[in-house]
Design an enzyme around this catalytic site. Structure first.
Site, PDB file in Angstrom:
ATOM      1  CE  LYS A   7      58.243  16.247  16.463  1.00  0.00           C
ATOM      2  NZ  LYS A   7      59.017  15.262  17.269  1.00  0.00           N
ATOM      3  CG  ASP A  22      56.053  12.814  18.751  1.00  0.00           C
ATOM      4  OD1 ASP A  22      55.134  11.970  18.809  1.00  0.00           O
ATOM      5  OD2 ASP A  22      56.924  12.829  17.865  1.00  0.00           O
ATOM      6  CE  LYS A  65      56.414   8.918  16.866  1.00  0.00           C
ATOM      7  NZ  LYS A  65      57.198  10.127  17.229  1.00  0.00           N
ATOM      8  CG  ASP A  80      52.649  -0.510  28.459  1.00  0.00           C
ATOM      9  OD1 ASP A  80      52.107  -1.616  28.745  1.00  0.00           O
ATOM     10  OD2 ASP A  80      53.794  -0.212  28.819  1.00  0.00           O
ATOM     11  CB  THR A 112      57.561   9.382   8.036  1.00  0.00           C
ATOM     12  OG1 THR A 112      58.293   9.884   9.157  1.00  0.00           O
ATOM     13  CG2 THR A 112      56.176  10.002   8.009  1.00  0.00           C
ATOM     14  NE  ARG A 116      66.767  15.804  10.433  1.00  0.00           N
ATOM     15  CZ  ARG A 116      66.874  14.526  10.128  1.00  0.00           C
ATOM     16  NH1 ARG A 116      68.051  13.938  10.149  1.00  0.00           N
ATOM     17  NH2 ARG A 116      65.808  13.834   9.792  1.00  0.00           N
TER      18      ARG A 116
END
Length: 228
Positions: A32, A60, A62, A65, A115, A207
């Protein structure tokens, strides 16, 4: 073996991203790349990562508009041929449909409720109901508008899976292996196996793998935990 793990390459250093790929690619299904990476490195950065691996890319961005703008932005991604490209489901049916029409070979992926948002956060921005109820409704809207994948927290997986066809991929961040301990900016989390058992197809993990001292071992441990 097809790995359900999507590794989040959350770094603004291209050499670091390449290193993460080379250390983990045998255990990772998809990589990603997010907005920070794309704004710094653009198309060339995505191509550099693609050249390191034969795995697919989850881009990614997002997008959110007016429909014409999102369609135009989506068309600029066509040459990169990522598997997934994210848009915000809250952009509405016309916007999602515009993205899907602009790139029929890319799996337009609708993000439901971030999230990082708590119930209090949702109330403050005017979202009625629970994260579960809002995510399910947004997912149904997105799929009916041409989205082929959904991003949701682990706690909304089961509700969404019950309402969308099995051919729709469910991708969930907020995955924390049982061995991982640390602070989080995500509120609604789950362990890998529980998320897959709930109906997810792909798990986004960053992470817990990229901050490990041995990324290869960490990625294998997460994969083994996910597959039980």
């Amino acid at each position: 073996m097809n790995s359900p793990i999507i590794l989040a390459l959350d770094t603004n250093d291209l050499d670091t991203a390449r290193s993460w790929v080379s250390q983990t690619e045998e255990n990772i299904g998809i990589f990603k790349l997010g907005l920070e990476f794309f704004l710094k490195f653009g198309h060339d950065g995505v191509k550099a990562i693609q050249s390191e691996t034969n795995k697919k890319i989850f881009l990614d961005l997002k997008l959110h508009d007016i429909p014409n703008t999102v369609a135009g932005a989506t068309s600029q991604i066509l040459s990169l041929r990522p598997r997934f490209l994210t848009v915000h489901a809250t952009g509405g049916a016309a916007m999602i449909s515009a993205a899907a029409s602009a790139a029929p070979e890319i799996e337009i992926t609708a993000v439901t409720i971030l999230t990082s948002l708590s119930q209090e956060d949702m109330s403050q921005i005017g979202f009625n109901g629970t994260a579960q109820s809002r995510a399910v409704e947004l997912a149904k809207l997105a799929v009916s508008s041409g989205a082929r994948a959904i991003v949701c927290s682990p706690h909304e997986i089961a509700g969404i899976r019950a309402e969308v066809d099995n051919e729709i991929s469910i991708i969930t961040p907020g995955i924390r292996p049982k061995s991982h301990r640390g602070s989080d900016d995500q509120k609604r989390v789950m362990d890998p196996k529980s998320a897959l058992d709930a109906g997810a197809n792909f798990l986004v993990i960053g992470r817990p793998i990229t901050a490990a001292s041995n990324l290869r071992e960490a990625s294998l441990q997460v994969l083994e935990e996910a597959l039980g």
